[in-house]
Design a protein around this motif. Structure first.
Motif, PDB file in Angstrom:
ATOM      1  N   ALA A   1      49.412  15.513   3.430  1.00 14.36           N
ATOM      2  CA  ALA A   1      48.350  14.619   3.890  1.00 14.36           C
ATOM      3  C   ALA A   1      46.995  15.322   3.895  1.00 14.36           C
ATOM      4  O   ALA A   1      45.987  14.768   3.440  1.00 14.36           O
ATOM      5  CB  ALA A   1      48.678  14.090   5.288  1.00 14.36           C
ATOM      6  N   LYS A   2      46.945  16.550   4.386  1.00 17.62           N
ATOM      7  CA  LYS A   2      45.659  17.229   4.488  1.00 17.62           C
ATOM      8  C   LYS A   2      45.174  17.729   3.133  1.00 17.62           C
ATOM      9  O   LYS A   2      43.963  17.793   2.889  1.00 17.62           O
ATOM     10  CB  LYS A   2      45.755  18.391   5.481  1.00 17.62           C
ATOM     11  CG  LYS A   2      46.089  17.958   6.909  1.00 17.62           C
ATOM     12  CD  LYS A   2      45.168  16.844   7.398  1.00 17.62           C
ATOM     13  CE  LYS A   2      43.729  17.281   7.573  1.00 17.62           C
ATOM     14  NZ  LYS A   2      42.872  16.201   8.116  1.00 17.62           N
ATOM     15  N   ALA A   3      46.103  18.083   2.239  1.00 20.18           N
ATOM     16  CA  ALA A   3      45.689  18.447   0.877  1.00 20.18           C
ATOM     17  C   ALA A   3      45.034  17.247   0.187  1.00 20.18           C
ATOM     18  O   ALA A   3      43.993  17.372  -0.469  1.00 20.18           O
ATOM     19  CB  ALA A   3      46.884  18.948   0.078  1.00 20.18           C
ATOM     20  N   CYS A   4      45.650  16.080   0.339  1.00 22.93           N
ATOM     21  CA  CYS A   4      45.074  14.861  -0.242  1.00 22.93           C
ATOM     22  C   CYS A   4      43.747  14.503   0.425  1.00 22.93           C
ATOM     23  O   CYS A   4      42.815  14.030  -0.235  1.00 22.93           O
ATOM     24  CB  CYS A   4      46.059  13.705  -0.095  1.00 22.93           C
ATOM     25  SG  CYS A   4      47.556  13.890  -1.096  1.00 22.93           S
ATOM     26  N   ALA A   5      43.639  14.742   1.735  1.00 23.72           N
ATOM     27  CA  ALA A   5      42.385  14.486   2.428  1.00 23.72           C
ATOM     28  C   ALA A   5      41.274  15.375   1.882  1.00 23.72           C
ATOM     29  O   ALA A   5      40.123  14.947   1.724  1.00 23.72           O
ATOM     30  CB  ALA A   5      42.548  14.709   3.928  1.00 23.72           C
TER      31      ALA A   5
ATOM     32  N   HIS B   1      47.977  10.430   0.852  1.00 16.27           N
ATOM     33  CA  HIS B   1      47.616  10.878   2.200  1.00 16.27           C
ATOM     34  C   HIS B   1      48.398  10.070   3.251  1.00 16.27           C
ATOM     35  O   HIS B   1      48.942  10.634   4.215  1.00 16.27           O
ATOM     36  CB  HIS B   1      46.113  10.711   2.400  1.00 16.27           C
ATOM     37  CG  HIS B   1      45.634  11.007   3.788  1.00 16.27           C
ATOM     38  ND1 HIS B   1      45.458  12.288   4.270  1.00 16.27           N
ATOM     39  CD2 HIS B   1      45.293  10.174   4.821  1.00 16.27           C
ATOM     40  CE1 HIS B   1      45.029  12.237   5.517  1.00 16.27           C
ATOM     41  NE2 HIS B   1      44.927  10.960   5.881  1.00 16.27           N
ATOM     42  N   ALA B   2      48.448   8.747   3.031  1.00 15.72           N
ATOM     43  CA  ALA B   2      49.185   7.889   3.967  1.00 15.72           C
ATOM     44  C   ALA B   2      50.679   8.178   3.919  1.00 15.72           C
ATOM     45  O   ALA B   2      51.361   8.217   4.960  1.00 15.72           O
ATOM     46  CB  ALA B   2      48.914   6.424   3.645  1.00 15.72           C
ATOM     47  N   ILE B   3      51.210   8.389   2.719  1.00 17.39           N
ATOM     48  CA  ILE B   3      52.638   8.703   2.594  1.00 17.39           C
ATOM     49  C   ILE B   3      52.955  10.012   3.304  1.00 17.39           C
ATOM     50  O   ILE B   3      53.981  10.143   4.001  1.00 17.39           O
ATOM     51  CB  ILE B   3      53.038   8.783   1.108  1.00 17.39           C
ATOM     52  CG1 ILE B   3      52.967   7.382   0.472  1.00 17.39           C
ATOM     53  CG2 ILE B   3      54.434   9.379   0.942  1.00 17.39           C
ATOM     54  CD1 ILE B   3      53.195   7.383  -1.031  1.00 17.39           C
TER      55      ILE B   3
END
Length: 716
Positions: free
Chosen positions: A184-188, A243-245
């Motif tokens: 999630a944080k990598a995608c953020a 990120h949501a996943i």
């Protein structure tokens, strides 16, 4: 009556005897070995009907042309009959093949094979271009875009890796929330620059401002901002979903496990346990993220081509949801549960720009201006707009506007290059190739809208802009070559009107434009309104009057001294009817030839190219003859309505640029920057870029400082 004049063909190759014989047999319908005047006239009428099914004022079978030429001949026939008498004055009742061949040779019609050979040679040059040159030309056109995109992707990866490494190295976070927090944080991290660029690409005012910088414009092709916006939107939607996943399938599920509650308490604090799925999504980060993602998907689905084609209004209205989405994204991290909020800082600047622009555009939608619209032909319309307060438009040649027509749609705004602007009057030419543009044609054909004369009808429009475009760099060069295809000539037609106004007012447009605002918005070329003055009039804007003060270089002649400024104008169209869009402008551009030629301060060469090939030999011959036919009372082409003859076939850009450089050398010029401006397909842009590079290298080898700079504009 004047007979046909020489055509504009370079390296002239006349009709062969075989072609003339084929022409003879195509006319000799009864195959009796003779061509009668009636057979010749019948074939001419058939060809003219094919070339000009809807006669215009310059066509020989139009009453207006016949009225102009009254007195030229004593015959009572129509204009086509008179034309035949002009090219065959001694034609008897019938003529045999031998005499016909002798007569046709005097017409100096280029061979059909010349056009075909020119195209085949051009295609062969492209195929045989060495790989190194082809790569260099491709890189010259596309390379800066790749460099910019590489920087964007590198920033995305850097932010994503930075966020990912932070949580990989955080054992408390991994123990409490598992693998999901890392994903999630990598995608953020990737989303921060992605959403920043996605919003920034929507700001036209920001793009116009940055066009001032040559360096930035070298690596950022602002004409692809829409395409770039789509790429960033796809990337943003993809990483927002991941990120949501990561949160829902990873950190929420794993953080809700009973065995991890102690780890959650150590990482998030005792007040966060027990952590349940409902508690997870009901917090500010949870519900704002889910709603923002839902809005993102809604906007994306409503932007699909099938939806845009079905209802462009639905596409536009769906984009209004972005303001709510931006607000939710800014609020998403304000709880600072995992780290200090960052999204709001990334989105603040582009979001404020877009909100300001869209709010201003929405307001402008209610501030309609009275204008006129005219259907030029089946492919284009022209709209003439007058500034309602009588003030001059804030405008630089080559810019474009966003246009709204409330009678068609209140929510639709479309970009169109300004084709003419003089003082408080502005004109745009619009190609008819979609539902919205075709609705303009339907408006022109409505019987309930009163015709104001010459086909112009009243209409109300909304205008936002003008905005910047590459053609603004025109005044950075004393010598320029302008190349446009079809409607792609509109960025450059405005340059002719800009030149007109400055020369009529005896001002140097190059000097006035080469200021700190030369690549941005400047004042228009008309006189500036005095403060507090009353609006000049509330009448509807007439068609822009373009009395030109430029000259066409006579074929084969050279100025005694090098002109201070030189502009070579090449316009390629598929069919001659497209030339009617700017025929008045081009003709008036030739009206004061002697004035500026004697002053030797501006040398304007105008060339028009008709690329559609005609396989039938009779059509080929009569097309050339009609284009080259002039009389004293009607000194313009009976085919195109232009004063200068047209070139037929695909333009040979290698030859055009090579001849241009040779002329500079012959005039003794040893140092000059030449701007080559092009608006059209990237494939032709690669050819022009390659030739510009070769000529610059050739000049360097010759010990002279002549440089060809290639600048390209693409609507994308």
């Amino acid at each position: 009556m004047d007979g046909p004049i020489d055509t504009a063909a370079e390296n002239f190759q006349p009709l062969s005897d075989a072609e003339i014989t084929a022409f003879f047999h195509d006319i000799d319908k009864d195959s009796n070995g003779y061509v009668t005047f009636d057979e010749l006239e019948a074939k001419l009428h058939a060809v003219h009907e094919e070339l000009a099914p809807k006669p215009q004022r310059h066509n020989l079978n139009h009453p207006a042309r016949k009225d102009v030429e009254k007195g030229n001949h004593d015959d009572t026939g129509d204009g086509l009959h008179t034309f035949l008498l002009g090219i065959m004055p001694d034609c008897s009742a019938h003529i045999n093949e031998e005499d016909f061949l002798k007569r046709v040779r005097t017409w100096q019609v280029p061979s059909q094979k010349q056009t075909d050979t020119k195209e085949e040679e051009a295609q062969e040059k492209e195929r045989k271009m060495p790989f190194r040159r082809r790569l260099r030309a491709y890189w010259a056109v596309h390379g800066p875009t790749y460099v910019f995109m590489t920087c964007v992707v590198a920033l995305q990866l850097a932010m994503g890796l930075w966020q990912m490494i932070i949580y990989i190295k955080n054992p408390l976070a991994r123990a409490a929330l598992g693998w999901g927090i890392i994903v999630a944080k990598a995608c953020a991290g990737v989303l921060y620059p992605t959403l920043f660029f996605m919003l920034l690409s929507m700001s036209r005012h920001f793009a116009t401002f940055l066009r001032r910088s040559r360096i930035i414009s070298r690596f950022i092709n602002w004409d692809y901002s829409q395409t770039f916006h789509i790429y960033m939107s796809i990337a943003g939607l993809s990483f927002a979903t991941l990120h949501a996943i990561g949160h829902l399938a990873g950190s929420m599920v794993m953080g809700s496990q009973p065995g991890r509650q102690d780890a959650v308490a150590r990482y998030l604090g005792p007040g966060e346990v027990p952590l349940t799925p409902l508690k997870y999504v009901s917090k500010l980060p949870g519900w704002t993220g889910l709603v923002a993602l839902g809005l993102f998907w809604t906007i994306s689905l409503m932007s699909m081509p099938v939806v845009r084609n079905w209802s462009y209004e639905a596409f536009q209205l769906a984009h209004l949801l972005m303001f709510l989405m931006i607000g939710l994204l800014c609020a998403h991290g304000t709880a600072a549960i995992l780290q200090a909020p960052m999204m709001g800082y990334w989105l603040a600047f582009p979001a404020l720009l877009v909100i300001f622009e869209r709010s201003w555009r929405f307001t402008r939608g209610f501030m309609n201006m009275r204008a006129r619209i005219k259907l030029l032909d089946d492919d284009a319309v022209a709209i003439s707009i007058k500034e309602p307060r009588g003030r001059d438009w804030s405008y630089s040649a080559g810019q474009y506007i966003l246009l709204q027509v409330p009678s068609v749609s209140f929510f639709q705004w479309h970009p169109f290059t300004i084709s003419a602007c003089r003082g408080s009057a502005m004109q745009v030419h619009i190609k008819l190739d979609g539902d919205w543009t075709n609705a303009l044609r339907d408006y022109c054909e409505r019987d309930d809208v009163r015709d104001q004369g010459d086909g112009w009808k009243d209409i109300k429009v909304g205008v936002d802009g003008p905005f910047g475009a590459p053609a603004q760099r025109f005044y950075d060069y004393d010598y320029s070559i302008i190349i446009g295809g079809g409607i792609g000539i509109t960025p450059f037609s405005a340059i002719l009107t800009d030149l007109e106004g400055h020369h009529l007012e005896q001002r140097d447009p190059w000097q006035s434009r080469r200021g700190p605002r030369s690549l941005s918005r400047g004042r228009s070329i008309g006189r500036e309104s005095r403060p507090g003055s009353k609006p000049s009039s509330t009448t509807v804007a007439p068609p822009v009057d373009l009395a030109a003060a430029v000259t066409e270089k006579v074929e084969g002649s050279k100025p005694r001294i090098p002109p201070t400024r030189r502009v070579d104008f090449h316009w390629s169209v598929r069919d001659k009817t497209n030339l009617l869009w700017f025929s008045d402008l081009l003709n008036r551009a030739l009206s004061n030839t002697d004035k500026l030629a004697n002053k030797s301060d501006l040398d304007l060469n105008i060339h028009t190219h008709i690329t559609m090939k005609r396989k039938n030999i009779s059509t080929h011959v009569f097309r050339y003859l009609l284009d080259s036919y002039r009389t004293k009372s009607a000194p313009y082409s009976a085919l195109t309505g232009l004063e200068q003859p047209s070139h037929f076939g695909r333009p040979d850009f290698d030859e055009i640029l090579e001849r241009h450089m040779q002329e500079l050398v012959d005039m003794g010029i040893t140092e000059k920057k030449v701007g080559v401006f092009y608006c059209g397909t990237p494939v032709v842009g690669e050819i022009l870029s390659d030739r510009c590079h070769l000529l610059t290298a050739k000049a360097r080898d010759m010990g002279i400082k002549i440089r060809y700079d290639f600048l390209m504009e693409v609507f994308g």
